[in-house]
Enzyme design. Sequence first.
Site, short mmCIF file in Angstrom:
data_model
loop_
_atom_site.label_atom_id
_atom_site.label_comp_id
_atom_site.label_asym_id
_atom_site.label_seq_id
_atom_site.Cartn_x
_atom_site.Cartn_y
_atom_site.Cartn_z
N PRO A 78 0.83 -1.21 0.00
CA PRO A 78 0.00 0.00 0.00
C PRO A 78 0.86 1.27 0.00
CG PRO A 78 -0.57 -1.47 1.83
CD PRO A 78 0.65 -2.02 1.19
N GLU A 79 0.46 2.23 -0.79
CA GLU A 79 1.13 3.54 -0.82
C GLU A 79 0.16 4.57 -0.26
OE1 GLU A 79 2.96 4.35 -4.65
OE2 GLU A 79 3.22 2.22 -5.04
#
Length: 285
Positions: free
Chosen positions: A2-3
């Site tokens: 996840p960013e």
Amino acid sequence: MPELPEVEVVVRQLDAAVRGRRLGALRVLHPDVFLATAGLRPADVAGKTVTVVRRRAKLVVLDLSGGLLLTVHLRMTGRLWLAAAADPLPEHTHCCLGVGRGRELRFRDPRRFGRWHLLRAGELAELPFVRRLGPEPFDLARDALAERLSWRTGSLKGALLDQSLVAGLGNIYVDEILFRAGLHPRLVANRLRPQELDRLHESMLAVLDAAIEAGGSTIRDYLPLTGTPGRFQRSHQVFGRGGASCRVCGRTIRKLRVAGRGTHFCPGCQPARRRRPRPRGARAC
Ligand SMILES: [Zn+2]
């Protein structure tokens, strides 16, 4: 992994679900996943109220009454969701936090790189990895971005991946931002022209906004709190599209290694910069 957009989606959903709630017990089922600063224990969370859920870089931060903070770092495969306390625990569930009304915030992480951290307000900014973080993209003005890049002599892609330059970007979004800006990932970071800096700044904000709006990108493990997969992967122009045709110019999307990472780009829309032709009559030396 996840960013920023994926973590922002989780944070917004979690804030809507638990802000103002009085917390129940925190059960830690695998000790490796839970950290606490000196003198704090999981039992200290019970009875505290969630004042807000917010994000710093890729970190989920729950502000609690009594001057406490609980942070969650999802890392590679970590996932948060809400469940009835009576529901069976899936394999690899490492933390369960009572959030009232018979419900629990649960954390599952097969690879166990994710971390929960209980600490006092004020201690977050002092954690070594938080001290090194650069500004949030949404707080970074165009000229401040230009100033930060002016010190970087490596590739533009490598500079944008560096969390001390700007926090929260990773491999997916840097590739998508550079495509939208029409910039080759191997451009030298401090050689951008003013118009290129304008496009980079505009693209960074536009791509992140669109990704948050679409619920993030679900490629492998990521799911938002609600369990509905993100949709932004359908809008990816280059990331994961090596060998496919560019939707803008029709050229084949290529894959390179830049800053040690697999990097997708379109040679038509993101041309390498041509050397300036030598003025006629200039002598070669
Ligand atoms: Zn193209």
